[in-house]
Design a protein around this motif. Structure first.
Motif, PDB file in Angstrom:
ATOM      1  N   ASP A 129       0.890  -1.184   0.000  1.00  0.00           N
ATOM      2  CA  ASP A 129       0.000   0.000   0.000  1.00  0.00           C
ATOM      3  C   ASP A 129       0.919   1.222   0.000  1.00  0.00           C
ATOM      4  N   ILE A 130       1.390   1.556  -1.189  1.00  0.00           N
ATOM      5  CA  ILE A 130       2.431   2.588  -1.273  1.00  0.00           C
ATOM      6  C   ILE A 130       1.962   3.909  -0.673  1.00  0.00           C
ATOM      7  N   ASN A 131       0.775   4.339  -1.078  1.00  0.00           N
ATOM      8  CA  ASN A 131       0.329   5.693  -0.713  1.00  0.00           C
ATOM      9  C   ASN A 131      -0.360   5.756   0.655  1.00  0.00           C
ATOM     10  N   ASP A 132      -0.308   4.694   1.427  1.00  0.00           N
ATOM     11  CA  ASP A 132      -0.804   4.689   2.815  1.00  0.00           C
ATOM     12  C   ASP A 132      -2.281   5.058   2.937  1.00  0.00           C
ATOM     13  N   ASP A 133      -3.093   4.626   1.969  1.00  0.00           N
ATOM     14  CA  ASP A 133      -4.538   4.870   2.124  1.00  0.00           C
ATOM     15  C   ASP A 133      -5.258   3.627   2.634  1.00  0.00           C
ATOM     16  N   ARG A 137      -5.412   0.739   1.301  1.00  0.00           N
ATOM     17  CA  ARG A 137      -5.925  -0.153   0.251  1.00  0.00           C
ATOM     18  C   ARG A 137      -4.809  -0.451  -0.746  1.00  0.00           C
ATOM     19  N   ILE A 138      -4.765  -1.676  -1.216  1.00  0.00           N
ATOM     20  CA  ILE A 138      -3.789  -2.039  -2.251  1.00  0.00           C
ATOM     21  C   ILE A 138      -4.568  -2.128  -3.561  1.00  0.00           C
ATOM     22  N   ASN A 139      -4.390  -1.098  -4.406  1.00  0.00           N
ATOM     23  CA  ASN A 139      -5.230  -1.038  -5.607  1.00  0.00           C
ATOM     24  C   ASN A 139      -4.486  -0.404  -6.782  1.00  0.00           C
ATOM     25  N   ASP A 176      -1.741   2.369  -6.273  1.00  0.00           N
ATOM     26  CA  ASP A 176      -0.395   1.934  -5.894  1.00  0.00           C
ATOM     27  C   ASP A 176       0.365   1.417  -7.121  1.00  0.00           C
TER      28      ASP A 176
HETATM   29 CA   LIG Z   1      -2.810   2.357  -1.493  1.00  0.00          CA
END
Ligand SMILES: [Ca+2]
Ligand SMILES: [Ca+2]
Length: 350
Positions: A322-326, A328-330, A333
């Motif tokens: 979850d690169i952007n730390d929201d 969610r892995i989507n 990212d």
């Molecule tokens: Ca994310």
């Protein structure tokens, strides 16, 4: 034969006198009252000061069984102007404390040039304080504030002191030893590190720009590490004069590095340029490639994953996919990763 009455009374009185201890030795000697007084300086704080930074120490008066009590004091405290400057110079800002005289009636609080100070070798702070007579008391009467002006060791000393009792007579007293401090140069380094895809305000997963680890490693100075705040700002304080490598890291991102930064006394506050970390190094091997894509694909669609930057104290183990730390892995990212395809770290921190 009957004893005369007066003889009976006589014997009775004689018996009573014999049984009653004589009171001649009952009078006890008055205890020897020892009186003493002293004037001293407390140890400067901090013991190792920063050039340009502040150091403080206190004037301590002590009286034991001084009768009548100590009600006035005059003190000259010498300093070396090559190393320290009284805060607020040329007007003295010596802080008067109430620890000895209560609230003293301050009549003199001034900085004198060397020629007007006892000994004539050093400038001094001249204080004259008076207040409620103190028979037995130890307390802080004043606090001195100085700024470090140069690197090295320097000492403060009581050049002369006079204590008087409430009848105006001098009070014999001892004088404390000089107190020393060492000043060193130190540099504060500040800056901002952002992360691609993460907003300053919390996103849906609570992620912010906080928790990016920023380290400073000197050639001889041990590494020091701090975390950014939610705005991405960091402060590395009191770094020694040395040549440093700065590095910023966060899980899922390529680190950024700035090497060969020479900290000198010419610049005691250094602001590094703002840098944005590039996202996509999921496995932390400093390359953004097919291995990282594989990790995102394997977890694609997961929600509510661990977000370090949403945690207090930055202690949570982050889900780097979850690169952007929201949380969610989507596709977001994956898009960040794709844009940085093939990049290697650490990237250059300009
Ligand atoms: Ca994310
Ligand atoms: Ca990688």
């Amino acid at each position: 034969m009957k004893m005369p009455k007066w003889l009976v009374v006589f014997f009775a009185l004689a018996l009573m006198l014999q049984l009653t201890p004589l009171s001649a030795s009952a009078e006890t000697l008055a205890p020897q009252v020892t009186s003493s007084a002293s004037v001293s300086l407390s140890a400067p704080s901090p013991a190792i000061g920063q050039v340009g930074g502040e150091v403080i120490f206190d004037l301590v008066f002590s009286a034991t069984n001084v009768t009548p009590g100590v009600s006035g004091a005059e003190v000259y405290v010498g300093y070396d102007p090559a190393f320290v400057t009284p805060l607020g110079s040329p007007q003295t800002t010596t802080e008067i404390l109430s620890g000895f005289f209560g609230t003293p009636n301050v009549s003199i609080n001034e900085i004198l040039p060397a020629a007007q100070c006892p000994g004539g070798a050093q400038p001094c702070i001249h204080l004259v304080l008076a207040g409620t007579p103190q028979t037995t008391r130890t307390g802080f009467a004043a606090r001195f504030h100085f700024t470090g002006a140069a690197e090295g060791a320097t000492c403060f000393s009581i050049l002369q002191s006079n204590l008087v009792n409430s009848d105006g007579f001098a009070v014999t007293h001892t004088v404390g030893a000089q107190q020393c401090v060492t000043f060193e140069y130190a540099v504060d380094v500040t800056g901002v590190v952002t992360r691609q895809g993460v907003p300053a305000n919390p996103n849906a997963g609570g992620g912010t720009l906080s928790c990016t680890s920023v380290s400073a490693t000197g050639l001889v100075t041990p590494s020091q590490t701090v975390n950014t705040n939610s705005s991405g700002a960091f402060s590395l304080l009191n770094l020694d004069l040395d040549t440093f490598t700065f590095r910023a890291s966060y899980p899922g991102y390529l680190s950024a590095q700035k090497s060969g930064v020479v900290l000198s006394n010419a610049q005691l506050n250094l602001v590094l340029s703002t840098i944005s970390l590039r996202g996509g190094d999921i496995n932390g091997d400093s390359v953004i490639n097919i291995l990282d894509v594989g990790l995102i694909i394997s977890k694609f669609g997961q929600t509510g994953v661990a977000v370090r930057s949403a945690s207090a104290g930055c202690t949570v183990a982050d889900e780097s996919a979850d690169i952007n730390d929201d949380g969610r892995i989507n596709i977001s990212d994956l898009a960040i990763l794709s844009g940085n395809w093939g990049q290697v770290g650490p990237t250059t921190w300009p």
